[in-house]
Design a protein around this motif. Structure first.
Motif, mmCIF file in Angstrom:
data_model
loop_
_atom_site.group_PDB
_atom_site.id
_atom_site.type_symbol
_atom_site.label_atom_id
_atom_site.label_comp_id
_atom_site.label_asym_id
_atom_site.label_seq_id
_atom_site.Cartn_x
_atom_site.Cartn_y
_atom_site.Cartn_z
ATOM 1 N N UNK A 161 -49.082 20.267 -25.296
ATOM 2 C CA UNK A 161 -47.827 20.541 -26.001
ATOM 3 C C UNK A 161 -47.980 21.681 -27.009
ATOM 4 N N UNK A 162 -48.830 22.651 -26.699
ATOM 5 C CA UNK A 162 -49.084 23.760 -27.621
ATOM 6 C C UNK A 162 -48.368 25.055 -27.228
ATOM 7 N N UNK A 163 -47.605 25.040 -26.143
ATOM 8 C CA UNK A 163 -46.840 26.231 -25.781
ATOM 9 C C UNK A 163 -45.798 26.520 -26.853
ATOM 10 N N UNK A 164 -45.522 27.794 -27.091
ATOM 11 C CA UNK A 164 -44.509 28.143 -28.100
ATOM 12 C C UNK A 164 -43.679 29.323 -27.616
ATOM 13 N N UNK A 165 -44.164 30.524 -27.797
ATOM 14 C CA UNK A 165 -43.403 31.707 -27.385
ATOM 15 C C UNK A 165 -44.084 32.476 -26.264
ATOM 16 N N UNK A 166 -45.398 32.350 -26.151
ATOM 17 C CA UNK A 166 -46.123 33.147 -25.167
ATOM 18 C C UNK A 166 -45.866 32.638 -23.754
ATOM 19 N N UNK A 167 -45.685 33.585 -22.857
ATOM 20 C CA UNK A 167 -45.425 33.282 -21.449
ATOM 21 C C UNK A 167 -46.276 34.210 -20.604
ATOM 22 N N UNK A 168 -46.429 33.833 -19.347
ATOM 23 C CA UNK A 168 -47.138 34.715 -18.433
ATOM 24 C C UNK A 168 -46.359 34.823 -17.138
ATOM 25 N N UNK A 169 -46.639 35.913 -16.414
ATOM 26 C CA UNK A 169 -46.031 36.170 -15.116
ATOM 27 C C UNK A 169 -47.167 36.287 -14.112
ATOM 28 N N UNK A 170 -47.141 35.472 -13.081
ATOM 29 C CA UNK A 170 -48.165 35.534 -12.035
ATOM 30 C C UNK A 170 -47.990 36.816 -11.225
ATOM 31 N N UNK A 171 -49.092 37.511 -10.976
ATOM 32 C CA UNK A 171 -49.023 38.720 -10.159
ATOM 33 C C UNK A 171 -49.605 38.488 -8.766
ATOM 34 N N UNK A 172 -50.046 37.280 -8.514
ATOM 35 C CA UNK A 172 -50.450 36.789 -7.194
ATOM 36 C C UNK A 172 -50.237 35.287 -7.217
ATOM 37 N N UNK A 173 -50.350 34.652 -6.076
ATOM 38 C CA UNK A 173 -50.264 33.198 -6.035
ATOM 39 C C UNK A 173 -51.448 32.613 -6.806
ATOM 40 N N UNK A 174 -51.173 31.626 -7.656
ATOM 41 C CA UNK A 174 -52.192 31.003 -8.510
ATOM 42 C C UNK A 174 -52.093 29.482 -8.408
#
Length: 164
Positions: free
Chosen positions: A98-111
Motif C-alpha cells: 500500500x505504498x503507491x502514491x504518484x509514481x507510475x510506470x509504463x511497460x515497454x514489453x510484456x512483463x
C-alpha cells in the motif's frame, strides 16, 4: 476516461484508464493530474525491454510526495485481471503493498512477472503512444546520486490532461 501525457519535447502518450478495474488508482492519478501535480516532473527510471517510470521526481531528483493508496492487485487481495503487457500503466510502489502514491510506470514489453503484484490501471491507446514509451526506454542513461537508469537528458512531463 483517457489521460494524455504530454512531454516537454512535444511528444505525447494517450492512455485509456480502467476505472472499473482499479478505481482507487485511477481516482488518485486523475486527481493528481487535474491538480497539476505531474507538471514538470520527469521519467526518472528507464529500462529498455522493461518499463519507464515517472511521476515522483523533479529534474534534480528531489522527490515530490503524495499520499499513499491501497495497492489494487491480487497479492494484496484485490481482483485486478489486467496483464502487464506492452503499454500498460501501473502504480509503482516500494515493498509495502500500500505504498503507491504518484509514481507510475509504463511497460515497454510484456512483463508477466509483474502480474498480480502491481496495480495496473490503464493502457496506451495506440501504436504512436507505444512508440513514444519504447523510445523513452532507449534513451541514454546514467547513474545520478543513488539512482541507476536515469535519462542523461531529462524526459520531462509537461502536463497530464484528463478527458472524461
Amino acid at each position: 476516461m483517457k489521460a494524455i501525457i504530454k512531454l516537454k519535447d512535444g511528444s505525447q502518450m494517450t492512455a485509456e484508464l480502467y476505472e472499473d478495474v482499479a478505481p482507487i488508482s485511477v481516482r488518485n492519478f486523475v486527481k493528481l493530474a487535474k491538480s497539476g501535480f505531474y507538471d514538470g516532473l520527469i521519467f526518472h527510471r528507464v529500462i529498455p525491454g522493461f518499463m519507464i517510470q515517472g511521476g515522483g521526481m523533479y529534474e534534480d531528483l528531489r522527490p515530490k510526495k503524495a499520499d499513499c493508496i491501497k495497492g489494487e492487485f491480487a497479492a494484496n487481495g484485490v481482483n485486478n485481471p489486467v496483464k502487464h503487457t506492452l503499454g500498460v500503466l501501473s502504480m509503482a510502489r516500494a515493498m509495502d503493498p500500500d505504498s503507491g502514491s504518484s509514481q507510475f510506470f509504463v511497460c515497454v514489453e510484456d512483463c508477466p512477472h509483474l502480474d498480480g503484484a502491481y496495480a495496473a490501471f490503464g493502457k496506451l491507446c495506440d501504436k504512436a503512444s507505444e512508440d513514444v514509451a519504447v523510445a523513452i526506454s532507449k534513451v541514454r542513461t546514467t547513474r545520478r546520486g543513488w539512482f541507476d537508469d536515469v535519462p542523461a537528458s531529462p524526459v520531462v512531463i509537461d502536463t497530464i490532461e484528463i478527458e472524461d
